[in-house]
Design an enzyme around this catalytic site. Structure first.
Site, PDB file in Angstrom:
ATOM      1  N   HIS A  94       1.267  -1.098  -0.030  1.00 29.84           N
ATOM      2  CA  HIS A  94       0.059   0.013   0.032  1.00 29.84           C
ATOM      3  C   HIS A  94       1.129   1.315   0.203  1.00 29.84           C
ATOM      4  O   HIS A  94       1.684   0.989   0.814  1.00 29.84           O
ATOM      5  CB  HIS A  94      -1.269   0.300   0.803  1.00 29.84           C
ATOM      6  CG  HIS A  94      -1.733   1.336   0.998  1.00 29.84           C
ATOM      7  ND1 HIS A  94      -1.967   1.680   0.385  1.00 29.84           N
ATOM      8  CD2 HIS A  94      -2.238   2.200   2.806  1.00 29.84           C
ATOM      9  CE1 HIS A  94      -2.541   2.867   1.207  1.00 29.84           C
ATOM     10  NE2 HIS A  94      -2.400   3.086   2.654  1.00 29.84           N
ATOM     11  N   HIS A  96       0.501   5.914  -0.606  1.00 26.00           N
ATOM     12  CA  HIS A  96       0.390   6.706  -1.100  1.00 26.00           C
ATOM     13  C   HIS A  96       1.317   7.815  -2.388  1.00 26.00           C
ATOM     14  O   HIS A  96       1.569   8.498  -2.218  1.00 26.00           O
ATOM     15  CB  HIS A  96       0.642   7.520   0.375  1.00 26.00           C
ATOM     16  CG  HIS A  96       0.154   7.013   1.467  1.00 26.00           C
ATOM     17  ND1 HIS A  96       0.472   8.096   2.986  1.00 26.00           N
ATOM     18  CD2 HIS A  96      -0.259   6.160   1.105  1.00 26.00           C
ATOM     19  CE1 HIS A  96      -0.558   7.377   3.650  1.00 26.00           C
ATOM     20  NE2 HIS A  96      -1.124   6.241   2.551  1.00 26.00           N
ATOM     21  N   TYR A 121       1.948  -3.797 -20.239  1.00 30.30           N
ATOM     22  CA  TYR A 121       2.093  -3.994 -19.092  1.00 30.30           C
ATOM     23  C   TYR A 121       1.285  -3.636 -18.425  1.00 30.30           C
ATOM     24  O   TYR A 121       1.137  -4.036 -17.143  1.00 30.30           O
ATOM     25  CB  TYR A 121       3.755  -3.547 -18.519  1.00 30.30           C
ATOM     26  CG  TYR A 121       4.498  -4.716 -19.086  1.00 30.30           C
ATOM     27  CD1 TYR A 121       5.181  -5.722 -18.970  1.00 30.30           C
ATOM     28  CD2 TYR A 121       5.525  -4.237 -21.225  1.00 30.30           C
ATOM     29  CE1 TYR A 121       6.013  -6.015 -19.361  1.00 30.30           C
ATOM     30  CE2 TYR A 121       6.306  -4.777 -21.558  1.00 30.30           C
ATOM     31  CZ  TYR A 121       6.604  -5.730 -20.792  1.00 30.30           C
ATOM     32  OH  TYR A 121       7.189  -7.115 -21.272  1.00 30.30           O
TER      33      TYR A 121
END
Length: 213
Positions: A94, A96, A121
């Site tokens: 995860h 940002h 891709y």
């Protein structure tokens, strides 16, 4: 024990690489891996991905109980939501990251599939990318929203927040997250230009060639 030590080092190397290349900053972003005994290793709360300590990573047993290490990331529930719906998930990343987060803030994106098929891709490593509605940090309703999509999507974009990506290995999750970020960057660069996306036929061909969902 050998497996855990190897994965501890791999998480720290991956975190440092992501941090040094600007894909995460400060204490944002988190990584987890699933262990062969059903437990998990996860990056701790308030830790920079650029200076992770292998010995201080959060270790969970198969029931989700913290058994050693520092307190886990406050976004641990995102990871458990992905694992709970994806038996093939060996790792979750995860971030940002700037460009993906910027796209998540745009008003007129398609919430069913945020980014168009700009490259082969992207189709191969990310595929369809749904947008998860905005929830305040720590709101457990976000876990339910992620869980509702995780069975059908290994990658998703949290509105005004950033991407969550699962992979069979940490490397595959990392590469998919990086491909997502690069595609978001291209998407923003091309905002005011006529674009030649991959056609539906080309996307279908890729899915057949590489056995993609």
């Amino acid at each position: 024990m050998h497996e855990i030590n190897r994965l501890r080092e791999e998480i720290c190397r991956t975190g440092q690489s992501l941090f040094e290349r600007g894909l995460t900053s400060g204490s944002t972003g988190n990584i987890s891996v699933r262990l062969s005994d059903g437990g998990w290793l996860m990056t701790p709360t308030n830790a920079s991905m650029g200076s992770l300590d292998p010995a201080r990573l959060s270790l969970f047993d198969a029931s989700g109980k913290l058994v050693s290490g520092d307190a886990p990331t406050k976004e641990a529930f995102l990871h458990f939501s992905m694992y709970g719906e994806r038996g093939d998930a060996g790792a979750v990343v995860h971030l940002h990251s700037s460009h993906a987060t910027a796209v998540s803030i745009l008003r007129d994106i398609d919430p069913e599939d945020v980014l168009p098929p700009l490259t082969a891709y992207y189709v191969m490593r990310v595929g369809r990318l749904p947008l998860v509605p905005y929830f305040a940090p720590g709101d457990m309703a976000l876990a339910d929203a992620v869980r509702s999509l995780a069975g059908r999507h290994h990658a998703m974009l949290l509105a005004n927040h950033g991407p969550v990506v699962a992979g069979t290995t940490l490397a595959s999750a990392q590469f998919a997250a990086e491909e997502l970020e690069e595609t978001a960057k291209l998407f923003l660069m091309l905002q005011h230009h006529a674009k030649r996306m991959l056609t539906a036929e080309q996307v279908d061909d890729l899915r057949k060639r590489f056995n993609l969902p």
